[in-house]
Design a protein around this motif. Structure first.
Motif, PDB file in Angstrom:
ATOM      1  N   HIS A 108       0.841  -1.204   0.000  1.00  9.89           N
ATOM      2  CA  HIS A 108       0.000   0.000   0.000  1.00  9.89           C
ATOM      3  C   HIS A 108       0.875   1.253   0.000  1.00  9.89           C
ATOM      4  O   HIS A 108       2.007   1.200   0.485  1.00  9.89           O
ATOM      5  N   GLN A 109       0.313   2.350  -0.523  1.00 15.51           N
ATOM      6  CA  GLN A 109       0.982   3.650  -0.481  1.00 15.51           C
ATOM      7  C   GLN A 109       0.080   4.616   0.256  1.00 15.51           C
ATOM      8  O   GLN A 109      -1.145   4.619   0.053  1.00 15.51           O
ATOM      9  N   ASP A 110       0.653   5.436   1.112  1.00 10.18           N
ATOM     10  CA  ASP A 110      -0.104   6.382   1.920  1.00 10.18           C
ATOM     11  C   ASP A 110      -0.696   7.474   1.031  1.00 10.18           C
ATOM     12  O   ASP A 110      -0.020   8.049   0.172  1.00 10.18           O
ATOM     13  N   ARG A 111      -2.003   7.766   1.262  1.00  7.27           N
ATOM     14  CA  ARG A 111      -2.689   8.750   0.427  1.00  7.27           C
ATOM     15  C   ARG A 111      -2.237  10.176   0.739  1.00  7.27           C
ATOM     16  O   ARG A 111      -2.308  11.058  -0.095  1.00  7.27           O
ATOM     17  N   ASP A 112      -1.826  10.388   1.992  1.00  8.69           N
ATOM     18  CA  ASP A 112      -1.444  11.743   2.401  1.00  8.69           C
ATOM     19  C   ASP A 112       0.061  11.986   2.238  1.00  8.69           C
ATOM     20  O   ASP A 112       0.490  13.111   2.012  1.00  8.69           O
ATOM     21  N   VAL A 147       5.421   7.149   2.079  1.00  9.77           N
ATOM     22  CA  VAL A 147       5.177   6.075   3.051  1.00  9.77           C
ATOM     23  C   VAL A 147       4.490   4.899   2.367  1.00  9.77           C
ATOM     24  O   VAL A 147       3.448   5.069   1.691  1.00  9.77           O
ATOM     25  N   PHE A 148       5.089   3.709   2.547  1.00 10.88           N
ATOM     26  CA  PHE A 148       4.539   2.474   1.994  1.00 10.88           C
ATOM     27  C   PHE A 148       4.309   1.506   3.154  1.00 10.88           C
ATOM     28  O   PHE A 148       5.083   1.499   4.127  1.00 10.88           O
ATOM     29  N   THR A 151      -7.748   1.715   2.174  1.00  5.13           N
ATOM     30  CA  THR A 151      -7.180   0.843   3.206  1.00  5.13           C
ATOM     31  C   THR A 151      -6.732   1.701   4.388  1.00  5.13           C
ATOM     32  O   THR A 151      -6.206   2.799   4.185  1.00  5.13           O
ATOM     33  N   HIS A 200      -2.744   5.387   9.227  1.00  7.52           N
ATOM     34  CA  HIS A 200      -2.361   5.626   7.827  1.00  7.52           C
ATOM     35  C   HIS A 200      -3.548   5.293   6.926  1.00  7.52           C
ATOM     36  O   HIS A 200      -4.096   4.190   7.031  1.00  7.52           O
ATOM     37  N   VAL A 201      -3.945   6.245   6.094  1.00 12.66           N
ATOM     38  CA  VAL A 201      -4.983   5.998   5.084  1.00 12.66           C
ATOM     39  C   VAL A 201      -4.255   5.746   3.766  1.00 12.66           C
ATOM     40  O   VAL A 201      -3.460   6.584   3.327  1.00 12.66           O
ATOM     41  N   LEU A 202      -4.522   4.580   3.197  1.00 16.60           N
ATOM     42  CA  LEU A 202      -3.654   4.066   2.137  1.00 16.60           C
ATOM     43  C   LEU A 202      -4.433   3.630   0.901  1.00 16.60           C
ATOM     44  O   LEU A 202      -5.653   3.447   0.949  1.00 16.60           O
ATOM     45  N   THR A 203      -3.664   3.422  -0.166  1.00 18.53           N
ATOM     46  CA  THR A 203      -4.209   2.785  -1.370  1.00 18.53           C
ATOM     47  C   THR A 203      -3.411   1.514  -1.630  1.00 18.53           C
ATOM     48  O   THR A 203      -2.180   1.552  -1.617  1.00 18.53           O
ATOM     49  N   GLU A 204      -4.126   0.410  -1.861  1.00 16.72           N
ATOM     50  CA  GLU A 204      -3.431  -0.836  -2.165  1.00 16.72           C
ATOM     51  C   GLU A 204      -2.888  -0.765  -3.587  1.00 16.72           C
ATOM     52  O   GLU A 204      -3.640  -0.488  -4.538  1.00 16.72           O
ATOM     53  N   ILE A 205      -1.569  -0.969  -3.759  1.00 19.71           N
ATOM     54  CA  ILE A 205      -0.961  -0.817  -5.088  1.00 19.71           C
ATOM     55  C   ILE A 205      -0.440  -2.132  -5.651  1.00 19.71           C
ATOM     56  O   ILE A 205      -0.078  -2.210  -6.823  1.00 19.71           O
ATOM     57  N   ALA A 206      -0.456  -3.188  -4.791  1.00 25.47           N
ATOM     58  CA  ALA A 206      -0.050  -4.512  -5.319  1.00 25.47           C
ATOM     59  C   ALA A 206      -0.358  -5.558  -4.259  1.00 25.47           C
ATOM     60  O   ALA A 206      -0.427  -5.209  -3.087  1.00 25.47           O
TER      61      ALA A 206
END
Lengths: 96, 96
Positions: free
Chosen positions: A43-47, A51-52, B5, B90-96
């Motif tokens: 995951h990658q942090d939206r803000d 940060v991964f 996420t 942490h507010v995230l986006t799943e990238i893989a």
């Protein structure tokens, strides 16, 4: 043997976000082939895009330890050691 | 709408680990009933039992925001505010 969960946070140096992201993405397919790898989600942090966060589940602690000794994981560690600002790893048990 | 996420780390005060754990566990069934809640998984750190980590997936940011305004979440916040040592979300986006 009980499932082991890992949440690992990796912070890239600000001028190396894409380079770190490339190395992290490279790690995913190889790791998912490993015996005992139940989940390996990046995951990658939206803000803060530097940060991964990995969310991982492993069949046992032994399988996790094998992963950390694997060639692709060691190559990743070497590739990012000079371009990350920090990391934090939690080894966990899922309780609900 | 894209999946969101959340990885949320909650650290209990050392003399309140069981009390915080009870409140966290109470939160799980109610939250899983919420619309848009795709995953809501609670973990405890193997090395430091005072550390708890949620791994969550929500249908959208709006569903996550609704969750945070929900009665059971607000009751949880009030119940633990004086017995936790810290939290990190942490507010995230799943990238893989």
């Amino acid at each position: 043997m009980s499932t082991v969960t890992v949440v690992a946070k990796v912070t890239a140096q600000n001028d190396a976000v894409d380079a770190v992201k490339t190395e992290l993405l490279k790690l995913v397919p190889e790791t998912r082939k490993e015996e005992g790898c139940l989940e390996y989600r990046l995951h990658q942090d939206r803000d803060d895009p530097a940060v991964f966060v990995f969310y991982e589940n492993w069949k046992s602690l032994e399988h996790l330890e094998q992963h950390m000794k694997s060639k692709h994981f060691q190559e990743y560690v070497t590739a990012v050691e000079d371009i990350i600002a920090g990391k934090a790893v939690h080894v966990l048990t899922e309780i609900a």
